[in-house]
Design a protein around this motif. Structure first.
Motif, PDB file in Angstrom:
ATOM      1  N   ARG A  27       0.832  -1.194   0.000  1.00 12.67           N
ATOM      2  CA  ARG A  27       0.000   0.000   0.000  1.00 12.67           C
ATOM      3  C   ARG A  27       0.865   1.243   0.000  1.00 12.67           C
ATOM      4  NH1 ARG A  27      -5.722   0.255   3.148  1.00 12.67           N
ATOM      5  NH2 ARG A  27      -6.813   0.224   1.162  1.00 12.67           N
ATOM      6  N   ALA A  28       1.996   1.161  -0.629  1.00 12.49           N
ATOM      7  CA  ALA A  28       2.923   2.289  -0.719  1.00 12.49           C
ATOM      8  C   ALA A  28       2.968   2.756  -2.165  1.00 12.49           C
ATOM      9  CB  ALA A  28       4.310   1.877  -0.231  1.00 12.49           C
ATOM     10  N   VAL A  29       2.356   3.910  -2.430  1.00 12.66           N
ATOM     11  CA  VAL A  29       2.360   4.448  -3.786  1.00 12.66           C
ATOM     12  C   VAL A  29       3.598   5.305  -4.040  1.00 12.66           C
ATOM     13  CG1 VAL A  29       1.141   6.614  -3.278  1.00 12.66           C
ATOM     14  CG2 VAL A  29       0.798   5.480  -5.491  1.00 12.66           C
ATOM     15  N   GLU A  30       4.355   5.577  -2.985  1.00 17.31           N
ATOM     16  CA  GLU A  30       5.521   6.452  -3.117  1.00 17.31           C
ATOM     17  C   GLU A  30       6.542   5.978  -4.151  1.00 17.31           C
ATOM     18  OE1 GLU A  30       3.573   7.464   0.686  1.00 17.31           O
ATOM     19  OE2 GLU A  30       4.150   5.585  -0.299  1.00 17.31           O
ATOM     20  N   PRO A  31       6.834   4.666  -4.264  1.00 18.04           N
ATOM     21  CA  PRO A  31       7.805   4.259  -5.295  1.00 18.04           C
ATOM     22  C   PRO A  31       7.403   4.652  -6.710  1.00 18.04           C
ATOM     23  CG  PRO A  31       7.538   2.499  -3.695  1.00 18.04           C
ATOM     24  CD  PRO A  31       6.500   3.521  -3.374  1.00 18.04           C
ATOM     25  N   VAL A  32       6.113   4.645  -7.012  1.00 14.25           N
ATOM     26  CA  VAL A  32       5.676   5.063  -8.345  1.00 14.25           C
ATOM     27  C   VAL A  32       6.047   6.520  -8.579  1.00 14.25           C
ATOM     28  CG1 VAL A  32       3.698   5.368  -9.874  1.00 14.25           C
ATOM     29  CG2 VAL A  32       3.772   3.411  -8.329  1.00 14.25           C
ATOM     30  N   LEU A  33       5.746   7.361  -7.584  1.00 10.18           N
ATOM     31  CA  LEU A  33       6.048   8.780  -7.732  1.00 10.18           C
ATOM     32  C   LEU A  33       7.550   9.034  -7.727  1.00 10.18           C
ATOM     33  CD1 LEU A  33       4.573  11.450  -8.062  1.00 10.18           C
ATOM     34  CD2 LEU A  33       4.685  11.758  -5.585  1.00 10.18           C
ATOM     35  N   LEU A  34       8.284   8.285  -6.915  1.00  7.85           N
ATOM     36  CA  LEU A  34       9.743   8.436  -6.882  1.00  7.85           C
ATOM     37  C   LEU A  34      10.362   8.125  -8.243  1.00  7.85           C
ATOM     38  CD1 LEU A  34      10.576   6.840  -3.417  1.00  7.85           C
ATOM     39  CD2 LEU A  34      11.110   9.181  -4.097  1.00  7.85           C
ATOM     40  N   LEU A  35       9.959   7.011  -8.840  1.00  8.98           N
ATOM     41  CA  LEU A  35      10.533   6.609 -10.120  1.00  8.98           C
ATOM     42  C   LEU A  35      10.130   7.556 -11.241  1.00  8.98           C
ATOM     43  CD1 LEU A  35       9.982   2.761  -9.780  1.00  8.98           C
ATOM     44  CD2 LEU A  35      12.204   3.913  -9.920  1.00  8.98           C
ATOM     45  N   ALA A  36       8.837   7.960 -11.254  1.00  5.86           N
ATOM     46  CA  ALA A  36       8.385   8.871 -12.305  1.00  5.86           C
ATOM     47  C   ALA A  36       9.055  10.234 -12.173  1.00  5.86           C
ATOM     48  CB  ALA A  36       6.866   9.025 -12.238  1.00  5.86           C
ATOM     49  N   THR A  37       9.231  10.705 -10.936  1.00  6.69           N
ATOM     50  CA  THR A  37       9.884  11.994 -10.729  1.00  6.69           C
ATOM     51  C   THR A  37      11.366  11.914 -11.057  1.00  6.69           C
ATOM     52  OG1 THR A  37       8.292  12.468  -8.978  1.00  6.69           O
ATOM     53  CG2 THR A  37      10.226  13.871  -9.080  1.00  6.69           C
ATOM     54  N   LEU A  38      11.980  10.768 -10.753  1.00  4.98           N
ATOM     55  CA  LEU A  38      13.378  10.575 -11.147  1.00  4.98           C
ATOM     56  C   LEU A  38      13.519  10.704 -12.652  1.00  4.98           C
ATOM     57  CD1 LEU A  38      16.301   9.696 -10.415  1.00  4.98           C
ATOM     58  CD2 LEU A  38      15.554   7.336 -10.763  1.00  4.98           C
ATOM     59  N   ALA A 225       8.415   2.145 -12.966  1.00  2.00           N
ATOM     60  CA  ALA A 225       7.228   2.687 -12.297  1.00  2.00           C
ATOM     61  C   ALA A 225       5.971   1.959 -12.767  1.00  2.00           C
ATOM     62  CB  ALA A 225       7.117   4.185 -12.573  1.00  2.00           C
ATOM     63  N   ALA A 226       5.877   1.712 -14.066  1.00  2.00           N
ATOM     64  CA  ALA A 226       4.723   0.995 -14.601  1.00  2.00           C
ATOM     65  C   ALA A 226       4.671  -0.443 -14.072  1.00  2.00           C
ATOM     66  CB  ALA A 226       4.765   1.001 -16.123  1.00  2.00           C
ATOM     67  N   LEU A 227       5.816  -1.104 -14.011  1.00  4.86           N
ATOM     68  CA  LEU A 227       5.856  -2.491 -13.538  1.00  4.86           C
ATOM     69  C   LEU A 227       5.504  -2.578 -12.058  1.00  4.86           C
ATOM     70  CD1 LEU A 227       9.057  -3.763 -15.385  1.00  4.86           C
ATOM     71  CD2 LEU A 227       6.663  -4.268 -15.933  1.00  4.86           C
ATOM     72  N   TYR A 228       5.972  -1.619 -11.250  1.00  2.00           N
ATOM     73  CA  TYR A 228       5.637  -1.632  -9.826  1.00  2.00           C
ATOM     74  C   TYR A 228       4.134  -1.455  -9.621  1.00  2.00           C
ATOM     75  CZ  TYR A 228       5.368  -0.221  -4.932  1.00  2.00           C
ATOM     76  OH  TYR A 228       5.023  -0.128  -3.599  1.00  2.00           O
ATOM     77  N   ALA A 229       3.550  -0.480 -10.345  1.00  2.00           N
ATOM     78  CA  ALA A 229       2.109  -0.254 -10.212  1.00  2.00           C
ATOM     79  C   ALA A 229       1.304  -1.463 -10.688  1.00  2.00           C
ATOM     80  CB  ALA A 229       1.700   0.994 -10.994  1.00  2.00           C
ATOM     81  N   ALA A 230       1.804  -2.163 -11.689  1.00  2.00           N
ATOM     82  CA  ALA A 230       1.064  -3.291 -12.258  1.00  2.00           C
ATOM     83  C   ALA A 230       1.140  -4.536 -11.384  1.00  2.00           C
ATOM     84  CB  ALA A 230       1.595  -3.607 -13.654  1.00  2.00           C
ATOM     85  N   PHE A 231       2.287  -4.795 -10.761  1.00  2.64           N
ATOM     86  CA  PHE A 231       2.490  -6.086 -10.110  1.00  2.64           C
ATOM     87  C   PHE A 231       2.663  -6.036  -8.595  1.00  2.64           C
ATOM     88  CE2 PHE A 231       4.125  -6.650 -14.479  1.00  2.64           C
ATOM     89  CZ  PHE A 231       3.211  -7.603 -14.898  1.00  2.64           C
ATOM     90  N   CYS A 232       2.966  -4.869  -8.038  1.00  2.38           N
ATOM     91  CA  CYS A 232       3.276  -4.816  -6.602  1.00  2.38           C
ATOM     92  C   CYS A 232       2.378  -3.883  -5.792  1.00  2.38           C
ATOM     93  CB  CYS A 232       4.734  -4.392  -6.395  1.00  2.38           C
ATOM     94  SG  CYS A 232       5.929  -5.546  -7.105  1.00  2.38           S
ATOM     95  N   LEU A 233       1.640  -2.997  -6.432  1.00  4.78           N
ATOM     96  CA  LEU A 233       0.851  -2.009  -5.700  1.00  4.78           C
ATOM     97  C   LEU A 233      -0.538  -2.553  -5.403  1.00  4.78           C
ATOM     98  CD1 LEU A 233       0.777   0.907  -4.593  1.00  4.78           C
ATOM     99  CD2 LEU A 233      -0.166   1.604  -6.795  1.00  4.78           C
ATOM    100  N   ARG A 234      -0.959  -2.406  -4.163  1.00  3.38           N
ATOM    101  CA  ARG A 234      -2.298  -2.826  -3.756  1.00  3.38           C
ATOM    102  C   ARG A 234      -3.305  -1.738  -4.106  1.00  3.38           C
ATOM    103  NH1 ARG A 234      -3.959  -4.408   2.478  1.00  3.38           N
ATOM    104  NH2 ARG A 234      -6.136  -4.974   2.067  1.00  3.38           N
ATOM    105  N   GLU A 235      -4.459  -2.141  -4.571  1.00  5.32           N
ATOM    106  CA  GLU A 235      -5.489  -1.171  -4.956  1.00  5.32           C
ATOM    107  C   GLU A 235      -6.059  -0.485  -3.718  1.00  5.32           C
ATOM    108  OE1 GLU A 235      -7.312   1.313  -6.570  1.00  5.32           O
ATOM    109  OE2 GLU A 235      -6.664  -0.087  -8.127  1.00  5.32           O
TER     110      GLU A 235
END
Length: 470
Positions: A27-38, A225-235
């Motif tokens: 339930r951590a969306v921060e990695p998506v934002l971290l990678l996209a911002t990077l 970022a796309a792979l993390y959201a697709a396979f590791c992020l909880r809705e």
């Protein structure tokens, strides 16, 4: 509306892709934002420098830069390069805005029905396609006009603004109103952390390896970022239903945020907070766009390494603002914390406008230490004015506002910068200082107006003498 099984993941065939059964969902969306911002942090300054390098060869100024043996031989030639680069930056931003305006308002409300994960996966893939298009331009030395193609591909998928909308809506889903301001600030601090790393890495890597290697990092970070959201992020949306994507109802959901008569006076606050947010972010985007050009040219004449350090100092303000907000929330209302953030912004931009030396420029960056405290406060206040099932529509509207900010900021500041070179190079920063006075007045007025009922209701109570008489 059918309730989903525990874990918030739909079953196969329900219209929303879920992760494999063996994947631990977070339930951590921060990695998506971290990678996209990077990815964005590496790409933005290097794209400006790449345009500077490519376009300078087509002007009378030579190869661009300062008059130090490796750049333009005359101030007039340097100004030609600055003007051409500023105009191409405007064209690229325009291409992304007009496409992204429709896709963000389509995908954002759609996420209220189908969940947040799809609106995080699609724009991350779009950013990866954009990086791939930029790499083709660099490898094949195609005309810079082909950069517009990559920008349009990213805009069709929602671009970085949709990632922001999805991440902030995700945080609103999993936080209560009391802790939401701090949670939003933590998410914005991720912007600074990733941006600071990107600025240092991008500047040094470009100096050592050229443009190609850093843009491969942009491609890889966007794809991750796309792979993390697709396979590791909880809705985060617990109850979802199948929702049509291509329907006008999504645009109406955004429209109703501001015109629904059932909201009472809340729609006025929505409009005023949106205006304040628009002005603050416009100044932020506008000054950020021209800072690279301001530092590249005389009298500063910074190279890639100093530009990287300057960008890192600018991104560090996200972390210092988070720390200050966390401390000041204990003793004052959120609005006054935002007012202090605007004061920090005004002081920093005022010094940068007059900076003619490297130490003075970094002094201006230092004064911006609390400048990012205003935006998380405004985002949080906007989120608290709508229902829980409207967060996607709200942050889609906020994302569109940010897209409009980018458009207006690029059009105003990138046009104002070359126009003011002949009388005051730092004038656009002073213009930003003046604009920031308006949101400061709006936030203060709303806070004072809302605090009056807490005290004025005592005036309506009968006096002791009247009670005895009665």
């Amino acid at each position: 509306m059918a309730e989903l099984p525990p874990g918030g993941s739909p079953q196969p065939g329900e219209g929303v892709p879920g992760p494999p059964s063996g994947c631990a969902r977070l339930r951590a969306v921060e990695p998506v934002l971290l990678l996209a911002t990077l990815a964005l942090g590496v790409q933005t300054p290097l794209l400006t420098q790449y345009l500077w390098t490519r376009l300078a060869n087509g002007t009378q100024g030579g190869s661009g830069g300062c008059a130090n043996g490796s750049g333009a031989g005359t101030p007039a030639g340097q100004q030609d390069v600055e003007a051409v680069v500023a105009h191409w930056s405007l064209y690229i931003n325009l291409a992304g805005f007009f496409v992204g305006l429709f896709s963000v308002t389509l995908f954002g409300p759609w996420s209220d029905s189908v969940g947040r994960r799809p609106v995080l996966i699609l724009p991350a893939l779009g950013m990866a396609l954009q990086a791939a298009a930029y790499l083709l331009v660099m490898y094949l030395q195609l005309p810079v006009g082909y950069l517009l193609l990559g920008r349009i591909l990213s805009g069709l998928s929602g671009d970085y603004n949709l990632i922001l909308a999805g991440c902030f809506a995700y945080v609103a889903d999993v936080s209560d109103k009391r802790s939401r301001t701090l949670r939003v600030a933590i998410l914005e601090a991720c912007l600074g952390l990733a941006g600071m790393a990107a600025s240092i890495i991008g500047g040094q890597w470009r100096k050592a390896e050229g443009y190609l290697a850093p843009f491969w990092l942009v491609f890889a970070a966007s794809l991750c970022a796309a792979l993390y959201a697709a396979f590791c992020l909880r809705e985060s949306v617990s109850q979802r239903q199948r929702g049509r994507l291509f329907t006008f109802r999504h645009y109406l959901a955004v429209y109703r945020l501001y015109v629904d008569p059932g909201r009472g006076s809340a729609w006025k606050k929505l409009a005023l907070y949106s205006l304040a947010f628009f002005l603050v972010v416009t100044v932020h985007f506008g000054t950020q766009d021209i800072l690279i050009l301001y530092e590249l040219s005389s009298p500063l004449c910074w190279g890639s390494d100093l530009i990287g350090y300057g960008s890192a100092a600018r991104y560090l303000t996200y972390l210092t603002s988070l720390t200050g907000l966390w401390l000041l929330q204990r003793c004052m209302a959120d609005t006054w914390v935002a007012e202090m953030g605007l004061l920090s912004n005004v002081l920093g931009l005022g010094v940068i406008a007059l900076a003619a030396t490297t130490p003075l420029m970094f002094t201006g960056y230092g004064l911006l230490f609390f400048s990012m405290a205003a935006t998380p406060v405004i985002r949080s206040k906007l989120s608290k004015l709508v229902n829980e099932n409207e967060q996607g529509a709200l942050f889609a509207a906020v994302a569109c506002t940010e897209g409009l900010c980018s458009l207006v900021a690029t059009g105003v500041f990138n046009s104002l910068f070359p126009a003011s070179l002949h009388f005051m190079k730092g004038f656009p920063f002073l213009f930003g200082v003046i604009v920031l006075l308006v949101p400061a007045a709006i936030l203060g007025w709303i806070e004072i107006r809302d605090s009056k009922p807490e005290y004025s209701h005592f005036e309506d109570l009968p006096s002791p003498v009247q009670e005895v008489a009665d």
